[in-house]
Design an enzyme around this catalytic site. Structure first.
Site, mmCIF file in Angstrom:
data_model
loop_
_atom_site.group_PDB
_atom_site.id
_atom_site.type_symbol
_atom_site.label_atom_id
_atom_site.label_comp_id
_atom_site.label_asym_id
_atom_site.label_seq_id
_atom_site.Cartn_x
_atom_site.Cartn_y
_atom_site.Cartn_z
ATOM 1 N N HIS A 103 54.381 39.542 18.560
ATOM 2 C CA HIS A 103 54.582 40.565 19.397
ATOM 3 C C HIS A 103 56.275 41.065 18.971
ATOM 4 O O HIS A 103 56.342 42.370 19.140
ATOM 5 C CB HIS A 103 54.659 39.938 20.808
ATOM 6 C CG HIS A 103 53.225 39.864 21.391
ATOM 7 N ND1 HIS A 103 52.399 39.047 20.955
ATOM 8 C CD2 HIS A 103 52.649 40.484 22.509
ATOM 9 C CE1 HIS A 103 51.193 39.005 21.786
ATOM 10 N NE2 HIS A 103 51.606 39.987 22.812
ATOM 11 N N GLU B 14 35.039 39.709 61.518
ATOM 12 C CA GLU B 14 34.622 40.970 60.838
ATOM 13 C C GLU B 14 34.749 42.300 61.860
ATOM 14 O O GLU B 14 35.404 43.132 61.557
ATOM 15 C CB GLU B 14 32.893 40.701 60.740
ATOM 16 C CG GLU B 14 32.418 41.756 59.884
ATOM 17 C CD GLU B 14 30.720 41.529 59.755
ATOM 18 O OE1 GLU B 14 30.405 40.449 60.457
ATOM 19 O OE2 GLU B 14 30.124 42.343 59.005
ATOM 20 N N HIS C 291 21.498 39.632 65.350
ATOM 21 C CA HIS C 291 21.461 39.803 63.984
ATOM 22 C C HIS C 291 20.753 38.827 63.500
ATOM 23 O O HIS C 291 19.806 38.737 62.727
ATOM 24 C CB HIS C 291 22.804 39.740 63.227
ATOM 25 C CG HIS C 291 23.437 41.412 63.385
ATOM 26 N ND1 HIS C 291 22.599 42.315 62.474
ATOM 27 C CD2 HIS C 291 24.362 41.878 63.577
ATOM 28 C CE1 HIS C 291 23.391 43.223 62.580
ATOM 29 N NE2 HIS C 291 24.386 43.249 63.140
#
Lengths: 428, 428
Positions: free
Chosen positions: A415, A322, A257
């Site tokens: 709230h 990987e 690669h």
């Protein structure tokens, strides 16, 4: 290729001090490109394509004629192989589909999780000298299965101003007919923020060089990205049953690669370690890309000797590879020991290229140890979820005091008031 | 609070030119902190805590005594409310669990997707003057359900050097007993890279200020993060059935978060728009946090008048709100029109605070339009997937030529070789 023991390997990992990479120069260049594309849009894309790819574009679009021409150039054998791969990728990813669900509770309470596909996805495909039709399939098919309606591809043009016919044929097969001739950080910026020609997308996926990866990091947050990919890795676990030529060939396939790719073997036999080393060197000589392979193996190749398979899996989980090949007897018995890996290839006849091109699971995988926390690209990358909450009056009033207590503790009295106002009306 | 039509709203959105925020000063400060923590580890944490929180720490850990003391301080009412919330959050998130699956194909092919929990998660909880026990539950419970073994909390100490007893009680209830007294970018750096005391985690989750958000952006890639949270928003869709006081109270509950929070209402009635505006102003005067609420409503509050509900949902999808309330008749009939929203609250008795504290779905939601591509925090944030590929010899040999063809097209001849070597042995 260095041979070391598992103990030596762990000792080295501990000693490695963190390298704080200084990416300032790269960042400056990438940020400049992103800012210019945001300001000057298409004209910035045209200028950068001239500057970086040496191509003057009339139009950013790949035309219908170019698609037609591509079909005549790629050959039947390629189309047939691509079709087989497509069917396998589809079959696997269909199993990842998620559905909206609801949950009913007492008192007319309805909760749920709504699944919706993303609207627009941009796929980056590297170009220039190489062509990666497999990446087109791996990135587009899961998005299609998720239900994404708008998928576009960007890829740098070749020196002749065209896009590889293999990429175009794969795009057509996957069902994408919008391909832009733009690459690099400028393509990422265009997808993230939009130009006159390229519409802003919701998510950017696909591999790329250092500029592309860094641009993805910068636009992350304004747009979703798949991951920031680093160099590619393989880790082969081999016991005495692993055929040495296969182990060597698979290590070398990763090494081609680029020079930063890493190929590592963990074996339970010192004898086999030596045989593998010899075989790697022998096979490397015969490979076309030996100029990349040799430095890669030299710098990053390792054979680690583990006392037994359990110790081998400690190394696996430390590296979080990987690609993980289990060239051992009865790999299924050991798969539970794998905690971190992008993809697990089991047995002597499941080499990594089978997964890169063909078997069906995605080849976009977490690199560089990120398999500790990241997953292969999948259909789940192309949907998002919305929670659904519906309470009846009764249900809310019954819970009102608890909600008010919790809001008040946090000091969020408005709230609390939104609950109180409903409660008081009841009492009125 | 401005009143405008949907057409005016869309016209304004189109005109808004992109603001390219210059974060350079913030980035420099944050990167400095990250680099120092990586180099000086604990001692950097101690120094920054002195500098930013005005506290000199003997130990970064919250002690067992501090946990015990907290229990005596928080009161039964709080513990009981927190327990109810915990049960609801657990019940909802249990439904998000994912399982490993396998797929068998002809020719002894096995494919699969292995689900594994993350090893280590760090939860950031804001501190200082405020205390957010609800965030502890919302961040920790999904991680626990996913199966994460190691969960730690970091939170800045109060001026007295302690951590809020409410946060500690929530941590204990959620099952976390490792809490570090460290906040800000320094806490994010410690979680991302590790120090002598704080181990590196795989994922960092939880809300925080601008420094925390920016630090998360910087460490992203080296470690996973949940999201980069921006200002909080609510969008209320109201038809004539929506009680005006409820609409106003819910808009105001969002506005109290901070001055950049935005509260927007879309209504199908011009008359109701005026009533809501008047009610918002009236209620605002009576609220404790009116000094935050008034500028928030003034700067970011909007009431948008849409011709009908379909037009209202166009506005919803343009904004992609974090919180969406459907205060309309038969909200279930319209939920399919919602493409982008973090959480959808349906009906008149499902106000946002019900979801913030109690109902069960997560309150960590995508802000600032990121609901276009992001999901609420969930169990899926705390697992990762690994693909599994096992081919038999027969299966591989049958596919060999296709794989070789695809590898050769990409110029990756060592990939082709790893298949060839297995094929040739067969022929030998």
């Amino acid at each position: 290729m260095r041979i070391l023991t598992a103990e030596e390997f762990f000792a080295e990992r501990k000693q490695t001090s963190p390298t704080i990479t200084n990416e300032e120069k790269l960042d400056r260049a990438v940020l400049d490109i992103i800012h210019n594309v945001r300001k000057q849009k298409d004209s910035a894309l045209i200028n950068y394509t001239e500057q970086f790819d040496g191509v003057t574009l009339d139009s950013l679009f790949v035309t219908e004629e170019e698609f037609e021409e591509a079909k005549t150039q790629v050959g039947d054998e390629f189309i047939s192989a691509l079709n087989e791969a497509k069917n396998n990728i589809q079959a696997f990813h269909e199993a990842q589909k998620e559905q909206t669900w609801f949950m009913e509770k007492d008192n007319d309470i309805l909760l749920g999780q709504k699944v919706t596909p993303l609207d627009r996805v941009g796929v980056y495909i590297p170009g220039g000298k190489a062509a990666y039709p497999s990446s087109v399939l791996m990135d587009v098919i899961p998005a299609k299965i998720a239900g994404v309606k708008n998928i576009v591809i960007t890829t740098p043009p070749q020196q002749d101003g065209k896009v590889s016919p293999y990429v175009l044929a794969a795009a057509e097969l996957a069902g994408v007919n919008t391909v832009f001739k733009v690459g690099g950080a400028q393509a990422i910026a265009a997808l993230a923020y939009g130009t006159e020609t390229i519409s802003k997308v919701d998510k950017i996926v696909g591999p790329g060089n250092a500029y592309v990866a860094r641009a993805k990091k910068w636009v992350y947050g304004d747009v979703a990205i798949d991951m920031i990919a680093g160099p590619s890795e393989i880790l082969v676990v081999a016991d005495e049953t692993a055929p040495v030529p296969y182990v060597a060939a698979d290590l070398l396939s990763q090494a081609e690669h680029d020079e930063s790719a890493s190929a590592i073997c963990v074996t339970t036999s010192a004898e086999q370690a030596l045989l593998i080393k010899t075989e790697v060197n022998k096979q490397a000589e015969q490979l076309e890309r030996k100029d990349i392979i040799k430095p890669s193996i030299q710098d990053n190749g390792k054979i680690i000797i583990a006392e037994n398979l359990h110790a081998a899996f400690d190394v696996v989980n430390e590296i979080a590879p990987e690609h993980l090949e289990l060239m051992i007897e009865n790999p299924r018995d050991y798969v539970e020991l794998v905690k971190h890996a992008g993809a697990i290839f089991m047995g002597h006849y499941s080499p990594e290229p089978l997964g890169d091109y063909f078997a069906g699971p995605n080849h976009t995988l977490p690199t560089n140890g990120t398999a500790r926390f990241a997953s292969p690209l999948g259909v789940y990358d192309f949907i998002k979820k919305s929670s659904i909450i519906q309470y009846s009056k009764d249900a809310l009033l019954q819970s009102a005091d608890s909600i008010i207590t919790l809001a008040n503790v946090e000091g969020l009295t408005a709230h609390a008031n939104s609950i109180k106002i409903r409660k008081e009306e009841k009492n009125a």
